[in-house]
Design a protein around this motif. Structure first.
Motif, PDB file in Angstrom:
ATOM      1  N   LEU A   1       0.669  -1.143   0.326  1.00 61.88           N
ATOM      2  CA  LEU A   1      -0.032  -0.309  -0.016  1.00 61.88           C
ATOM      3  C   LEU A   1       0.754   1.154   0.586  1.00 61.88           C
ATOM      4  O   LEU A   1       0.600   2.186  -0.585  1.00 61.88           O
ATOM      5  CB  LEU A   1      -1.296  -0.052   1.127  1.00 61.88           C
ATOM      6  CG  LEU A   1      -1.950  -0.772   1.056  1.00 61.88           C
ATOM      7  CD1 LEU A   1      -3.181  -0.734   2.418  1.00 61.88           C
ATOM      8  CD2 LEU A   1      -3.290   0.328   0.244  1.00 61.88           C
TER       9      LEU A   1
ATOM     10  N   ALA B   1       1.193   3.897  -3.151  1.00 55.73           N
ATOM     11  CA  ALA B   1       1.109   5.390  -2.683  1.00 55.73           C
ATOM     12  C   ALA B   1       2.288   6.447  -2.858  1.00 55.73           C
ATOM     13  O   ALA B   1       1.944   7.239  -3.705  1.00 55.73           O
ATOM     14  CB  ALA B   1       1.021   5.751  -1.071  1.00 55.73           C
TER      15      ALA B   1
ATOM     16  N   GLU C   1      -5.119  -1.540   6.369  1.00 55.00           N
ATOM     17  CA  GLU C   1      -5.366  -0.639   5.059  1.00 55.00           C
ATOM     18  C   GLU C   1      -6.024   0.317   6.191  1.00 55.00           C
ATOM     19  O   GLU C   1      -5.861   1.622   6.121  1.00 55.00           O
ATOM     20  CB  GLU C   1      -6.871  -0.533   5.046  1.00 55.00           C
ATOM     21  CG  GLU C   1      -8.020  -1.015   5.557  1.00 55.00           C
ATOM     22  CD  GLU C   1      -8.018  -2.912   5.406  1.00 55.00           C
ATOM     23  OE1 GLU C   1      -8.959  -3.385   5.909  1.00 55.00           O
ATOM     24  OE2 GLU C   1      -6.949  -3.021   4.845  1.00 55.00           O
TER      25      GLU C   1
ATOM     26  N   LEU D   1      -3.398   3.997   5.845  1.00 51.61           N
ATOM     27  CA  LEU D   1      -3.729   4.841   4.915  1.00 51.61           C
ATOM     28  C   LEU D   1      -4.263   6.036   5.568  1.00 51.61           C
ATOM     29  O   LEU D   1      -3.884   7.312   5.166  1.00 51.61           O
ATOM     30  CB  LEU D   1      -5.426   4.553   4.845  1.00 51.61           C
ATOM     31  CG  LEU D   1      -5.395   3.262   3.193  1.00 51.61           C
ATOM     32  CD1 LEU D   1      -6.672   2.859   2.905  1.00 51.61           C
ATOM     33  CD2 LEU D   1      -4.430   4.275   1.756  1.00 51.61           C
ATOM     34  N   GLU D   2      -4.311   5.684   6.814  1.00 50.81           N
ATOM     35  CA  GLU D   2      -4.629   6.829   8.288  1.00 50.81           C
ATOM     36  C   GLU D   2      -3.277   7.658   8.071  1.00 50.81           C
ATOM     37  O   GLU D   2      -3.001   8.656   8.792  1.00 50.81           O
ATOM     38  CB  GLU D   2      -5.292   6.670   8.860  1.00 50.81           C
ATOM     39  CG  GLU D   2      -6.786   6.090   9.595  1.00 50.81           C
ATOM     40  CD  GLU D   2      -6.920   5.678  10.792  1.00 50.81           C
ATOM     41  OE1 GLU D   2      -5.909   5.919  11.745  1.00 50.81           O
ATOM     42  OE2 GLU D   2      -7.494   5.034  10.549  1.00 50.81           O
TER      43      GLU D   2
ATOM     44  N   ARG E   1      -6.713  11.064  -2.363  1.00 45.82           N
ATOM     45  CA  ARG E   1      -7.063   9.206  -2.367  1.00 45.82           C
ATOM     46  C   ARG E   1      -6.503   8.607  -3.440  1.00 45.82           C
ATOM     47  O   ARG E   1      -6.144   8.987  -4.654  1.00 45.82           O
ATOM     48  CB  ARG E   1      -8.708   9.414  -2.947  1.00 45.82           C
ATOM     49  CG  ARG E   1      -9.933  10.109  -2.098  1.00 45.82           C
ATOM     50  CD  ARG E   1     -11.176   9.765  -3.151  1.00 45.82           C
ATOM     51  NE  ARG E   1     -11.850   8.311  -2.094  1.00 45.82           N
ATOM     52  CZ  ARG E   1     -13.412   8.588  -2.100  1.00 45.82           C
ATOM     53  NH1 ARG E   1     -13.610   9.854  -2.765  1.00 45.82           N
ATOM     54  NH2 ARG E   1     -14.212   7.560  -1.504  1.00 45.82           N
ATOM     55  N   LEU E   2      -6.632   7.142  -2.995  1.00 43.06           N
ATOM     56  CA  LEU E   2      -5.517   6.273  -4.146  1.00 43.06           C
ATOM     57  C   LEU E   2      -6.722   5.833  -4.158  1.00 43.06           C
ATOM     58  O   LEU E   2      -7.563   4.986  -3.586  1.00 43.06           O
ATOM     59  CB  LEU E   2      -5.012   5.551  -2.887  1.00 43.06           C
ATOM     60  CG  LEU E   2      -3.500   5.836  -1.465  1.00 43.06           C
ATOM     61  CD1 LEU E   2      -3.327   4.861  -1.515  1.00 43.06           C
ATOM     62  CD2 LEU E   2      -2.481   6.361  -2.798  1.00 43.06           C
TER      63      LEU E   2
ATOM     64  N   VAL F   1      -9.172  -2.839  -1.491  1.00 43.13           N
ATOM     65  CA  VAL F   1      -9.280  -1.595  -0.566  1.00 43.13           C
ATOM     66  C   VAL F   1      -9.057  -0.086  -1.331  1.00 43.13           C
ATOM     67  O   VAL F   1      -8.783   0.003  -2.291  1.00 43.13           O
ATOM     68  CB  VAL F   1      -7.647  -1.439   0.600  1.00 43.13           C
ATOM     69  CG1 VAL F   1      -7.752  -0.459   0.927  1.00 43.13           C
ATOM     70  CG2 VAL F   1      -7.294  -2.634   1.070  1.00 43.13           C
ATOM     71  N   GLU F   2     -10.598   0.341  -0.358  1.00 39.42           N
ATOM     72  CA  GLU F   2     -10.663   1.133  -0.978  1.00 39.42           C
ATOM     73  C   GLU F   2     -10.619   2.267  -0.214  1.00 39.42           C
ATOM     74  O   GLU F   2     -10.866   2.563   0.747  1.00 39.42           O
ATOM     75  CB  GLU F   2     -12.027   1.308  -1.364  1.00 39.42           C
ATOM     76  CG  GLU F   2     -12.899   0.132  -2.287  1.00 39.42           C
ATOM     77  CD  GLU F   2     -12.426   0.575  -3.756  1.00 39.42           C
ATOM     78  OE1 GLU F   2     -12.482   2.167  -4.243  1.00 39.42           O
ATOM     79  OE2 GLU F   2     -12.872  -0.230  -5.023  1.00 39.42           O
ATOM     80  N   ASP F   3     -10.187   3.414  -0.810  1.00 40.19           N
ATOM     81  CA  ASP F   3      -9.061   4.834  -0.069  1.00 40.19           C
ATOM     82  C   ASP F   3     -10.872   5.451  -0.090  1.00 40.19           C
ATOM     83  O   ASP F   3     -11.136   6.178  -1.423  1.00 40.19           O
ATOM     84  CB  ASP F   3      -8.410   4.689  -0.819  1.00 40.19           C
ATOM     85  CG  ASP F   3      -7.788   6.369  -0.354  1.00 40.19           C
ATOM     86  OD1 ASP F   3      -8.177   5.960   1.458  1.00 40.19           O
ATOM     87  OD2 ASP F   3      -6.727   7.140  -0.327  1.00 40.19           O
ATOM     88  N   SER F   4     -11.371   6.156   0.993  1.00 40.05           N
ATOM     89  CA  SER F   4     -12.031   6.794   1.498  1.00 40.05           C
ATOM     90  C   SER F   4     -11.517   8.601   1.280  1.00 40.05           C
ATOM     91  O   SER F   4     -12.233   9.799   1.707  1.00 40.05           O
ATOM     92  CB  SER F   4     -13.017   6.658   2.672  1.00 40.05           C
ATOM     93  OG  SER F   4     -11.797   7.153   4.206  1.00 40.05           O
TER      94      SER F   4
ATOM     95  N   ARG G   1      -8.088  11.125   6.782  1.00 35.25           N
ATOM     96  CA  ARG G   1      -6.557  10.758   7.857  1.00 35.25           C
ATOM     97  C   ARG G   1      -6.759  11.305   8.479  1.00 35.25           C
ATOM     98  O   ARG G   1      -7.200  12.463   9.084  1.00 35.25           O
ATOM     99  CB  ARG G   1      -5.758  11.662   6.531  1.00 35.25           C
ATOM    100  CG  ARG G   1      -6.044  11.239   4.441  1.00 35.25           C
ATOM    101  CD  ARG G   1      -4.951  10.180   4.310  1.00 35.25           C
ATOM    102  NE  ARG G   1      -4.878  10.201   2.925  1.00 35.25           N
ATOM    103  CZ  ARG G   1      -5.295   8.695   2.833  1.00 35.25           C
ATOM    104  NH1 ARG G   1      -6.610   8.168   3.241  1.00 35.25           N
ATOM    105  NH2 ARG G   1      -4.976   8.629   0.983  1.00 35.25           N
TER     106      ARG G   1
END
Length: 140
Positions: free
Chosen positions: A21, A25, A110, A113-114, A120-121, A132-135, A138
């Motif tokens: 991940l 990114a 995931e 991601l924070e 957004r990725l 994994v869907e990035d919302s 952060r």
């Protein structure tokens, strides 16, 4: 964001997914294979403080000598538990990721991601096929 470190175990799927991940990114972290190069007790204390974790939250039970060492016993002090991690680095739960935005034990993967910069990725597919869907949420 260039100053990123992952305490990584290449045999761990969650750890491999977090590293994937980060690279997805566009980031190339410093990879510390902690089984080969265990963090010192001072480094562990700093990681714990930065992540807001207790020593017990950092201990891994599965696939480790946790039970054989009787680490569930409350008689062990934090310093003693950190000594055990130093002697048996496999007891360190993983992966721990350090970025300028914070330090976190990234389970599930995931959670990393924070710790990434805002944005957004594109979707990322983990080793097990889960997407994994990035919302875009952060830490602030």
């Amino acid at each position: 964001m260039t100053d990123i470190t992952i305490f990584h175990n290449p045999a761990c799927g969650t750890s491999r997914n977090v590293l994937g991940l980060l690279r997805h990114a566009g980031l190339e972290p410093t990879v510390v294979e902690y089984l080969k190069t265990p963090p010192t007790q001072a480094q562990l204390k700093q990681l714990l403080a930065d992540a807001g974790l207790s020593v017990r939250e950092l201990l891994r039970e599965k696939g480790t000598p946790y039970a054989e060492l009787d680490l569930a016993n409350p008689k062990w002090s934090d310093d003693e538990l950190l000594d055990f991690i130093g002697q048996h680095p496999v007891l360190l739960n993983r992966p721990l990721v350090v970025t300028p935005l914070g330090t976190k034990l990234c389970r599930p993967s995931e959670a990393v991601l924070e710790l990434l910069p805002v944005g957004r990725l594109a979707p990322f597919t983990k080793e097990d096929g889960e997407v994994v869907e990035d919302s875009g949420a952060r830490r602030t």
